[in-house]
Design an enzyme around this catalytic site. Sequence first.
Site, PDB file in Angstrom:
ATOM      1  N   GLU A  81       0.837  -1.192   0.000  1.00  0.00           N
ATOM      2  CA  GLU A  81       0.000   0.000   0.000  1.00  0.00           C
ATOM      3  C   GLU A  81       0.879   1.252   0.000  1.00  0.00           C
ATOM      4  OE1 GLU A  81      -3.587  -1.963   2.712  1.00  0.00           O
ATOM      5  OE2 GLU A  81      -2.650  -0.078   3.322  1.00  0.00           O
ATOM      6  N   PHE A 107       1.664  -0.845  -6.742  1.00  0.00           N
ATOM      7  CA  PHE A 107       2.725  -1.722  -7.251  1.00  0.00           C
ATOM      8  C   PHE A 107       2.224  -3.161  -7.410  1.00  0.00           C
ATOM      9  CE2 PHE A 107       5.358   1.252  -4.434  1.00  0.00           C
ATOM     10  CZ  PHE A 107       5.447   2.221  -5.429  1.00  0.00           C
ATOM     11  N   GLU A 132       8.321 -17.053  -3.004  1.00  0.00           N
ATOM     12  CA  GLU A 132       8.463 -15.860  -3.834  1.00  0.00           C
ATOM     13  C   GLU A 132       9.926 -15.436  -3.908  1.00  0.00           C
ATOM     14  OE1 GLU A 132       7.041 -11.149  -3.927  1.00  0.00           O
ATOM     15  OE2 GLU A 132       5.995 -12.596  -2.650  1.00  0.00           O
ATOM     16  N   ARG A 133      10.610 -15.478  -2.786  1.00  0.00           N
ATOM     17  CA  ARG A 133      11.990 -14.994  -2.752  1.00  0.00           C
ATOM     18  C   ARG A 133      12.959 -15.955  -3.416  1.00  0.00           C
ATOM     19  NH1 ARG A 133      10.820 -12.603   3.319  1.00  0.00           N
ATOM     20  NH2 ARG A 133       9.958 -10.631   2.542  1.00  0.00           N
ATOM     21  N   ARG A 135      33.153  -7.732 -31.251  1.00  0.00           N
ATOM     22  CA  ARG A 135      33.369  -6.289 -31.301  1.00  0.00           C
ATOM     23  C   ARG A 135      34.857  -5.967 -31.248  1.00  0.00           C
ATOM     24  NH1 ARG A 135      31.530  -1.546 -33.144  1.00  0.00           N
ATOM     25  NH2 ARG A 135      32.160   0.192 -31.798  1.00  0.00           N
ATOM     26  N   THR A 137      13.022  -5.836   0.242  1.00  0.00           N
ATOM     27  CA  THR A 137      14.266  -5.161  -0.121  1.00  0.00           C
ATOM     28  C   THR A 137      15.485  -5.900   0.435  1.00  0.00           C
ATOM     29  OG1 THR A 137      14.262  -3.786   1.864  1.00  0.00           O
ATOM     30  CG2 THR A 137      13.101  -2.925  -0.076  1.00  0.00           C
TER      31      THR A 137
END
Length: 387
Positions: free
Chosen positions: A136, A165, A250-251, A276, A373
Amino acid sequence: MTDVTSAERSLYDGEHEMLRATARAFADKHAAPHAERWRHEGKVDRELFVEATRAGILGFGIPEKYGGAGVTDYRFNAVIGEEFSRHPAADGLAAVTLSNDIVLPYFTDLTDDRQKSRWLPGIAAGDVVVAVAMTEPGTGSDLAGIATTAVRDGDDYVVDGSKVFISNGQNADLVVAAVRTGPDRHGGISLLVIEADRPGFSRGRNLEKIGLHAQDTSELYFQGVRVPVANLLGEEGAGFKSLMRNLPQERISIAANAVASIEGVLERTLDYVRERKAFGRTIGSFQNTRFQLAEMVTTARVGRVYLDDLLARHSRGALTAVDAASAKFWATEHYVDIVGRCLQLHGAYGYMREYRIAHDYLDSRITTIYGGTTEIMKEIVGRDLGL
């Protein structure tokens, strides 16, 4: 393309590798042709979910009686995540891995038989898109601080508040929302499944992000939304425990996909520096380039062994929340670092959007933030050390 993984992997068997080939072919056929349009529009087509279920790539963990395959071996999730993370359309394909790894467990593990019968067949067919709404404005990683309320009124809850989000928010038909049903900071949180067509439910902006442009990320609003008590997942007040239960998967998903992304970035960079030229030599022939890539490839190989071990643990139900937190911050921080270093090796071309490394650079940054985080992950690990 060079394979940077030197270790012989014992995590997967033949069935997993067959699914890997299916996932790669699916991404090439159903995602690659639409990738640029999805980035421009800010979301994937709903048809992607339908095609993914037809291919057996989405919803395979749903029991057979409800239209799924009843496959609960997480290694199948990991294989799909690896292939999609390496793919040029990774930001759009994330909608599928998000559904499999993060959202579907709420519908398969926390629902009763009636709820399963109501929701799972549509999800298994790809007709119903799902999302989970926790964050939220003003709360961020503090899940216990949510303020969206669900007040009991007869056989309904009346929901008021907002979320931000929310991945898959623009396409979602069913949203698992964390709501406050009581004053207790943790024990007052419950989970409600809210249908997107209920009066009072609205979608805000499809948020403009610096990366992951094909993955819709939304604001959601609830204004007096009446939701039947029958939509409650588990018991009232058990929502925080349910959220904590699902966060390790999830992590570990984010961590595993970060390592696969690192491997993809390094493989493409190795091919680039071999071709390159500068000052009459290939970029790869310079000592600095060799040293840089030697360091990064070694990190990727260490990460692969580390994550394979944790994925094996998770598949047998032995992954801890601390394991997942460690892996999440380690893998994503290295991902951000390695993408930046590889972009430098591309020179000015690395700053051009026509090169994949530019998208990698933008997409990687969020991985140290979403799912918890880096700072929160370190706090979890630090507390486990008794500090």
